[in-house]
Structures are given as structure tokens and as C-alpha cells.
Design a protein around this motif. Sequence first.
Motif, short mmCIF file in Angstrom:
data_model
loop_
_atom_site.label_atom_id
_atom_site.label_comp_id
_atom_site.label_asym_id
_atom_site.label_seq_id
_atom_site.Cartn_x
_atom_site.Cartn_y
_atom_site.Cartn_z
N LEU A 2 0.82 -1.20 0.00
CA LEU A 2 0.00 0.00 0.00
C LEU A 2 0.87 1.26 0.00
N ALA A 3 1.88 1.29 0.82
CA ALA A 3 2.77 2.46 0.88
C ALA A 3 3.48 2.68 -0.46
N LEU A 22 -5.01 1.51 -6.34
CA LEU A 22 -5.00 1.99 -4.96
C LEU A 22 -6.21 1.54 -4.13
N MET A 24 -5.87 -0.60 -0.67
CA MET A 24 -6.38 -0.07 0.60
C MET A 24 -7.34 -1.06 1.25
N SER A 30 -2.08 3.71 -11.08
CA SER A 30 -2.03 3.76 -9.61
C SER A 30 -3.40 4.03 -9.01
N ARG A 58 2.41 1.80 -3.41
CA ARG A 58 1.42 2.28 -4.39
C ARG A 58 1.16 3.77 -4.20
N ILE A 59 1.11 4.22 -2.95
CA ILE A 59 0.92 5.65 -2.68
C ILE A 59 2.14 6.45 -3.14
N LEU A 75 2.08 6.81 -6.89
CA LEU A 75 1.12 7.84 -7.30
C LEU A 75 1.70 9.23 -7.09
N LEU A 76 2.31 9.46 -5.94
CA LEU A 76 2.89 10.78 -5.64
C LEU A 76 4.04 11.13 -6.57
#
Length: 103
Positions: free
Chosen positions: A12-13, A66, A70, A62, A15-16, A19-20
Motif C-alpha cells: 500500500l505504501a 489503490l 487499501m 495507480s 502504491r501511494i 502515485l505521488l
Amino acid sequence: MASSKAIINTILALRIFTLLFCAASLALIILTMLRGSIKSEFCGIKSYRYVLGAAAGGILYSLIQLPFAMYHAVKEKRLIRGKFLPMFDFYGDKLFPQNLLNY
């Protein structure tokens, strides 16, 4: 060996972060193009369009992935059972960017 919860949270981290970083690269490319600091040659413009498309594709992919990550992190089970999501992850990572950028 790492626990399952740690692996799920790491996914999860990541994937975030993906995206960022894609959003940041998209913003930098757009600012560079608007500022006019790219060469007016065809190769320069084409390469910036390619990177712009890759960043946009990364953001789109992403955003699709996401919510599933999540849900998996919160509930500790997959939203869609079976082999669909692992196959989507595998083939999406292989096919999505190449098909998006071959325009």
C-alpha cells in the motif's frame, strides 16, 4: 520472514509513493513545457510527450490499483477472490504502459 500484514502495508505504501512520484513528474514536465525550455526540435517535443504520457499512465494505473490495495490493507482479505487481481497486477504492469504509449 516478514509477516503478511507488513507485506500488505508495504504494498500500500509503495502504491501511494508511486502515485505521488508520478504526479510530481507530471507537474515538472508540464511546468517545463509551459516555461518553454524544451528545444523546438521534433525529437525534443516527442520525448517530452512520451514522458508526459508515461506519467499520466502511471497515475491512472495507480488510481485503479489503490482502492484494491487499501481494502486489502484494512480488511486483510482481497476484494475480488480468485486469480483475477494477481493476473491484473501481473499483466497490467506488463501491458498497460506499452499500449498507452504507442500512439
